[in-house]
Design a protein around this motif. Structure first.
Motif, PDB file in Angstrom:
ATOM      1  N   PRO A 256     -12.311  -2.732  -1.276  1.00 41.00           N
ATOM      2  CA  PRO A 256     -12.955  -1.421  -1.454  1.00 41.00           C
ATOM      3  C   PRO A 256     -14.381  -1.584  -2.002  1.00 41.00           C
ATOM      4  CG  PRO A 256     -10.724  -1.405  -2.342  1.00 41.00           C
ATOM      5  CD  PRO A 256     -11.048  -2.829  -2.037  1.00 41.00           C
ATOM      6  N   ILE A 257     -15.328  -0.899  -1.371  1.00 43.20           N
ATOM      7  CA  ILE A 257     -16.724  -0.984  -1.785  1.00 43.20           C
ATOM      8  C   ILE A 257     -17.326   0.416  -1.806  1.00 43.20           C
ATOM      9  CG2 ILE A 257     -19.029  -1.874  -1.240  1.00 43.20           C
ATOM     10  CD1 ILE A 257     -17.711  -4.282   0.053  1.00 43.20           C
ATOM     11  N   SER A 258     -17.972   0.748  -2.925  1.00 47.02           N
ATOM     12  CA  SER A 258     -18.693   2.010  -3.057  1.00 47.02           C
ATOM     13  C   SER A 258     -20.189   1.709  -3.185  1.00 47.02           C
ATOM     14  CB  SER A 258     -18.219   2.792  -4.279  1.00 47.02           C
ATOM     15  OG  SER A 258     -16.853   3.143  -4.154  1.00 47.02           O
ATOM     16  N   ILE A 259     -20.996   2.491  -2.502  1.00 46.68           N
ATOM     17  CA  ILE A 259     -22.453   2.364  -2.565  1.00 46.68           C
ATOM     18  C   ILE A 259     -22.998   3.630  -3.205  1.00 46.68           C
ATOM     19  CG2 ILE A 259     -24.579   2.141  -1.223  1.00 46.68           C
ATOM     20  CD1 ILE A 259     -22.908   0.721   0.948  1.00 46.68           C
ATOM     21  N   ILE A 260     -23.728   3.475  -4.314  1.00 50.44           N
ATOM     22  CA  ILE A 260     -24.265   4.610  -5.063  1.00 50.44           C
ATOM     23  C   ILE A 260     -25.785   4.471  -5.123  1.00 50.44           C
ATOM     24  CG2 ILE A 260     -24.218   5.873  -7.235  1.00 50.44           C
ATOM     25  CD1 ILE A 260     -21.492   4.630  -7.818  1.00 50.44           C
ATOM     26  N   TRP A 261     -26.503   5.556  -4.842  1.00 49.48           N
ATOM     27  CA  TRP A 261     -27.966   5.459  -4.736  1.00 49.48           C
ATOM     28  C   TRP A 261     -28.647   6.692  -5.323  1.00 49.48           C
ATOM     29  CZ3 TRP A 261     -28.061   0.924  -1.993  1.00 49.48           C
ATOM     30  CH2 TRP A 261     -29.308   0.336  -1.744  1.00 49.48           C
ATOM     31  N   GLY A 262     -29.843   6.496  -5.843  1.00 43.94           N
ATOM     32  CA  GLY A 262     -30.690   7.612  -6.237  1.00 43.94           C
ATOM     33  C   GLY A 262     -31.487   8.096  -5.040  1.00 43.94           C
ATOM     34  N   GLU A 263     -31.492   9.393  -4.837  1.00 43.80           N
ATOM     35  CA  GLU A 263     -32.145   9.985  -3.666  1.00 43.80           C
ATOM     36  C   GLU A 263     -33.626   9.614  -3.578  1.00 43.80           C
ATOM     37  OE1 GLU A 263     -32.734  14.509  -1.853  1.00 43.80           O
ATOM     38  OE2 GLU A 263     -32.570  14.191  -4.029  1.00 43.80           O
ATOM     39  N   ASN A 264     -34.290   9.525  -4.727  1.00 46.64           N
ATOM     40  CA  ASN A 264     -35.743   9.338  -4.746  1.00 46.64           C
ATOM     41  C   ASN A 264     -36.154   7.946  -5.229  1.00 46.64           C
ATOM     42  OD1 ASN A 264     -36.028  12.092  -3.965  1.00 46.64           O
ATOM     43  ND2 ASN A 264     -35.791  12.713  -6.108  1.00 46.64           N
ATOM     44  N   ASP A 265     -35.370   6.942  -4.889  1.00 42.43           N
ATOM     45  CA  ASP A 265     -35.684   5.574  -5.305  1.00 42.43           C
ATOM     46  C   ASP A 265     -36.991   5.117  -4.666  1.00 42.43           C
ATOM     47  OD1 ASP A 265     -35.808   2.818  -5.786  1.00 42.43           O
ATOM     48  OD2 ASP A 265     -33.649   2.559  -5.592  1.00 42.43           O
ATOM     49  N   PRO A 266     -38.028   4.809  -5.474  1.00 41.75           N
ATOM     50  CA  PRO A 266     -39.306   4.376  -4.903  1.00 41.75           C
ATOM     51  C   PRO A 266     -39.358   2.880  -4.602  1.00 41.75           C
ATOM     52  CG  PRO A 266     -39.520   4.567  -7.274  1.00 41.75           C
ATOM     53  CD  PRO A 266     -38.109   4.986  -6.937  1.00 41.75           C
ATOM     54  N   TYR A 267     -38.375   2.127  -5.083  1.00 44.83           N
ATOM     55  CA  TYR A 267     -38.387   0.673  -4.917  1.00 44.83           C
ATOM     56  C   TYR A 267     -37.495   0.209  -3.764  1.00 44.83           C
ATOM     57  CZ  TYR A 267     -40.395   1.115  -9.564  1.00 44.83           C
ATOM     58  OH  TYR A 267     -41.177   1.485 -10.629  1.00 44.83           O
TER      59      TYR A 267
END
Length: 274
Positions: free
Chosen positions: A214-225
């Motif tokens: 099982p793998i979850s990917i979590i991200w910030g919508e406005n990631d500048p990097y």
């Protein structure tokens, strides 16, 4: 929450270790320019759900001493095994962010039988990724060293960090600053960024597809990097079965910016093991 200390290869390594030792282990790997304190608001939620949370200051970051040899991507991946064996962690769940993602994904591909599940945040291993502006400077010999001299100024580091990481606490920022204090300490970051190459990335981008955990990917919508599109590329190119969650109005350092939103998604991930 207080750091503990151990020695690995005659080097001091500091780390957070919360929860009962008999509980399933969760290993959390930070990125740049971070320390284990990036996880301080995430660890209580993990522990409260019945797990043991362990998060090292990677060598050369926070309070941990650097390697004697160059601080390459491969060397950090080797450190994961050394640290895991030192603490007798056994099979574990892996939670990674930024460079901790590249290090952890590399390690997971080479130690598939030791990883029970994974949460990846704001980290890519795509050969389509283009280094952000500061990374390009760090990767350039001579130029990177000059940039590090400027960043070693505490006032300038604080101003830049508060702009990049909204809501960062003073104690956390001071811990992050440790890698920038001197030309010797900052060499760790330069070594790491300069060790990343497309050939190596391509190998592990392909090997990730072998992971059936099982793998979850979590991200910030406005990631500048590491732009949000790379969350979907990670799923499409390497981990088609992964669950992707995007946190709105958040940037790169989601564990500090929006810890409650991150904790909600982390707990959702671990609920499947109940």
């Amino acid at each position: 929450m207080k750091k503990k200390q151990t020695d690995i290869n005659n080097k001091k390594v500091f780390y957070l270790d919360e929860g009962e030792t008999e509980n399933p282990a969760v290993l959390l790997l930070h990125g740049v320019p971070e320390s284990c304190l990036v996880w301080k608001d995430i660890i209580p939620a993990i522990v409260g759900n019945g797990y043991r949370a362990v998060a090292p200051d990677l060598p050369g970051f926070g309070q941990s001493e650097p390697f004697d040899e160059p601080s390459t991507w491969e060397r950090f991946s080797q450190f994961v095994s050394e640290f895991k064996n030192k603490l007798y962690l056994g099979q574990l769940h892996l939670v990674v962010h930024d460079w901790g993602g590249l290090i952890g994904l590399n390690w997971a591909c080479d130690h598939q039988e030791e990883v029970l599940s994974m949460i990846v945040s704001n980290s890519t291993i795509s050969d389509e990724y283009t280094w952000h502006k500061l990374a390009q400077l760090w990767r350039t010999p001579g130029v990177g060293e000059e940039v590090m001299k400027q960043m070693s100024d505490p006032a300038q580091f604080e101003a830049g960090t508060r702009k990049s990481i909204p809501g960062i606490e003073d104690t956390v920022m001071k811990d992050f600053y440790q890698a920038f204090r001197t030309s010797e300490s900052s060499k760790v970051i330069l070594d790491l960024y300069r060790s990343g190459n497309l050939d190596t990335v391509k190998i592990y981008q392909d090997k990730l597809s072998e992971l059936k955990i099982p793998i979850s990917i979590i991200w910030g919508e406005n990631d500048p990097y590491v732009p949000m599109e790379f969350a979907w590329k990670l799923k499409k190119q390497s981990i088609p079965h992964a669950q992707v969650s995007i946190i709105q109005n958040a940037g790169h350092f989601i564990q500090i910016e929006v810890p409650q939103a991150v904790n909600q998604l982390v707990l959702q991930h671990f609920q499947q093991f109940r």
